[in-house]
Design a protein around this motif. Structure first.
Motif, short mmCIF file in Angstrom:
data_model
loop_
_atom_site.label_atom_id
_atom_site.label_comp_id
_atom_site.label_asym_id
_atom_site.label_seq_id
_atom_site.Cartn_x
_atom_site.Cartn_y
_atom_site.Cartn_z
N UNK A 1 5.41 5.28 9.12
CA UNK A 1 4.27 4.68 8.44
C UNK A 1 4.40 4.81 6.94
N UNK A 2 5.04 5.89 6.47
CA UNK A 2 5.26 6.02 5.03
C UNK A 2 6.07 4.86 4.47
N UNK A 3 7.06 4.39 5.25
CA UNK A 3 7.85 3.24 4.83
C UNK A 3 7.03 1.96 4.92
N UNK A 4 6.26 1.81 5.97
CA UNK A 4 5.42 0.62 6.14
C UNK A 4 4.41 0.52 5.00
N UNK A 5 3.87 1.66 4.59
CA UNK A 5 2.86 1.66 3.53
C UNK A 5 3.42 1.15 2.21
N UNK A 6 4.71 1.34 1.98
CA UNK A 6 5.30 0.83 0.74
C UNK A 6 5.08 -0.68 0.66
N UNK A 7 5.39 -1.39 1.75
CA UNK A 7 5.23 -2.84 1.77
C UNK A 7 3.77 -3.23 1.89
N UNK A 8 3.03 -2.57 2.78
CA UNK A 8 1.64 -2.95 3.02
C UNK A 8 0.78 -2.73 1.79
N UNK A 9 0.88 -1.57 1.17
CA UNK A 9 0.06 -1.28 -0.01
C UNK A 9 0.47 -2.13 -1.19
N UNK A 10 1.79 -2.30 -1.36
CA UNK A 10 2.24 -3.17 -2.44
C UNK A 10 1.74 -4.59 -2.28
N UNK B 1 6.07 -11.05 4.27
CA UNK B 1 6.56 -11.31 5.63
C UNK B 1 8.07 -11.14 5.71
N UNK B 2 8.79 -11.51 4.67
CA UNK B 2 10.24 -11.31 4.68
C UNK B 2 10.59 -9.83 4.66
N UNK B 3 9.86 -9.06 3.89
CA UNK B 3 10.08 -7.61 3.88
C UNK B 3 9.73 -6.99 5.23
N UNK B 4 8.68 -7.51 5.86
CA UNK B 4 8.28 -7.02 7.18
C UNK B 4 9.39 -7.28 8.19
N UNK B 5 9.95 -8.49 8.19
CA UNK B 5 11.02 -8.82 9.13
C UNK B 5 12.25 -7.95 8.90
N UNK B 6 12.61 -7.77 7.62
CA UNK B 6 13.77 -6.96 7.30
C UNK B 6 13.55 -5.50 7.68
N UNK B 7 12.39 -4.97 7.32
CA UNK B 7 12.09 -3.57 7.64
C UNK B 7 12.03 -3.32 9.13
#
Length: 462
Positions: free
Chosen positions: A47-56, A81-87
């Protein structure tokens, strides 16, 4: 409060669903509980990694929304969405391939096998978790925190129904145990995401300018936006990850004082989790508002520093009230609340001691959490990260030192010391140069008059 209330409901519904799910798993025995606990720990780390993209994404979108930049808002959404797919790809595939090693690194025997069964379902479905967070943030970035609340309630309500059916297998349903718990979570997330996708169709953001002839510039713009999202969200992810890491170390220090101390800490921590969700709801709302106001200031060519300071004062006032109320509640209701979770006198005594000492910790912690959202969204994200790292270091050092003469209560005192250190660092004057730096554009200074502030706020609300 209009933004923060639904966020609190969203966070709280997730906590309630996880607690009820843990209740059903507990009936399967200690190996199952250990497996699900490990699974939850791994997901929190991810979740710490997800928060980088989500919060940004939230901050960048709110900034574009406040600035009236619809094309920029569309660019943020597509980059997210592109960052989500890559992550999702980078996490799900390696995680699935090494699932047995992850389980075996922390558990053994039956517990490790059950954890591997959970990961067999969870890693391929990680994209659902990531995508739901991005979809929610796209609503929040334009000031809609109610839609994520509704989809969270839907998903968690479905989870409450599916958990006993797939874990225990009453009637025609198969008893799948831990695997059933993972499948129930996956199914509930899939349904919530499908509903969210349908709702997103009504709020589709415009495509960035350009087409087939402008594919190069368009791609470069999305790459630049992706980097901006990651840079903006990094402080949020680092904050969360640092707190998770220190929480793990803290648990190790508490374990030195015996099982009752650990169990009492566990009871008290669950209570604090419910209380502190309100602080994080204010944090999210403050971050959205700070980014929106700085975007509006950019559109009007006004220095946003005075707007950020005004928002920080309002945020501190609300967080202070919530922190004081939480402190009084924990101190007054510690004994009856502990009795709801345990009838063991030793465990209850430790839980009561923790909750009463937490009364000293909650007020500064509420201010730290809420003000951190303002700083991070206003472009001064480095300060809260430094404050958190130094404060958490002070917490562990002072807690370890005080635990010698004062026992486990010295660790609780260390939490308060750490929160006070973080608060002191955050209350240092915010640099005018950094305030509003999310837009990365210079702004001219204008007289900071109340009439102009009201004008900017009206424009931002338009």
């Amino acid at each position: 409060m209009a933004l923060a209330g639904p966020v609190y409901g969203e966070l709280l519904s997730g906590v309630v669903a996880s607690v009820v799910g843990a209740y059903w798993v507990a009936g399967l025995g200690a190996p199952a509980v250990a497996a699900v606990t490990l699974a939850g720990t791994v997901e929190n780390l991810l979740l710490g990694l997800v928060l980088v993209v989500a919060s940004g994404t939230t901050v960048r979108l709110a900034h574009a929304h406040g600035a009236g930049d619809r094309a920029g808002a569309g660019r943020v959404a597509r980059a997210a969405w592109r960052l989500c797919a890559l992550g999702s790809l980078l996490i799900a595939v390696p995680g699935f391939l090494v699932r047995d090693r992850i389980a075996g690194a922390f558990l053994d025997g039956e517990a490790a096998a059950l954890a591997a069964d959970w990961f067999t379902v969870a890693f391929p479905a990680f994209a659902l978790f990531f995508a739901q967070r991005i979809a929610d943030e796209l609503f929040k970035g334009v000031g809609d925190t109610r839609t994520p609340l509704r989809t969270a309630l839907l998903g968690n309500a479905l989870l409450l129904v599916l958990d006993p059916l797939l874990i225990l297998g009453p009637g025609p349903f198969p008893a799948l145990g831990v695997t059933g718990a993972a499948l129930a979570l996956t199914a509930s997330r899939a349904v919530a995401l499908a509903v969210t996708a349908l709702l997103r169709r009504r709020h589709r953001l415009p495509a960035p300018a350009g087409g087939a002839l402008a594919e190069g510039p368009l791609t470069e713009g999305l790459l630049a936006e992706g980097r901006a999202i990651t840079a903006t969200g990094a402080p949020f992810g680092l904050d969360f990850t640092a707190r998770m890491g220190v929480g793990t170390v803290q648990l190790g220090l508490v374990a030195a004082f015996g099982v009752p101390a650990v169990a009492g800490y566990g009871v008290g921590y669950r209570v604090l989790l419910i209380v502190t969700m309100a602080f994080y709801a204010v944090r999210q709302a403050a971050a959205i508002e700070a980014a929106r106001l700085t975007g509006a200031a950019r559109r009007a060519g006004v220095d946003p520093a005075v707007l950020v300071r005004s928002l920080a004062r309002d945020t501190a006032g609300l967080a202070g009230v919530l922190g004081a109320a939480a402190a009084l509640l924990c101190a007054a209701a510690a004994r009856p609340v502990a009795a709801l979770f345990t009838d063991d006198p030793a465990v209850a005594g430790e839980a009561v001691g923790f909750l009463r000492m937490a009364g000293l910790y909650l007020l500064p912690y509420a201010l730290v959490v809420a003000l951190g959202g303002v700083h991070q969204a206003a472009g001064a994200g480095r300060r809260p990260v430094v404050a958190v790292l130094l404060g958490l270091t002070a917490q562990l050092a002072s807690g370890a030192a005080l635990s010698g003469p004062f026992g486990v209560r010295g660790l609780w005192a260390g939490m308060t010391i750490g929160a006070l250190v973080q608060l002191a660092l955050l209350l240092l004057p915010l640099s005018r140069r950094r305030a509003g730096a999310v837009g990365d554009e210079p702004r001219r200074n204008v007289p900071e008059e109340a009439s102009e502030i009201r004008l900017i706020e009206r424009n931002a609300s338009a």
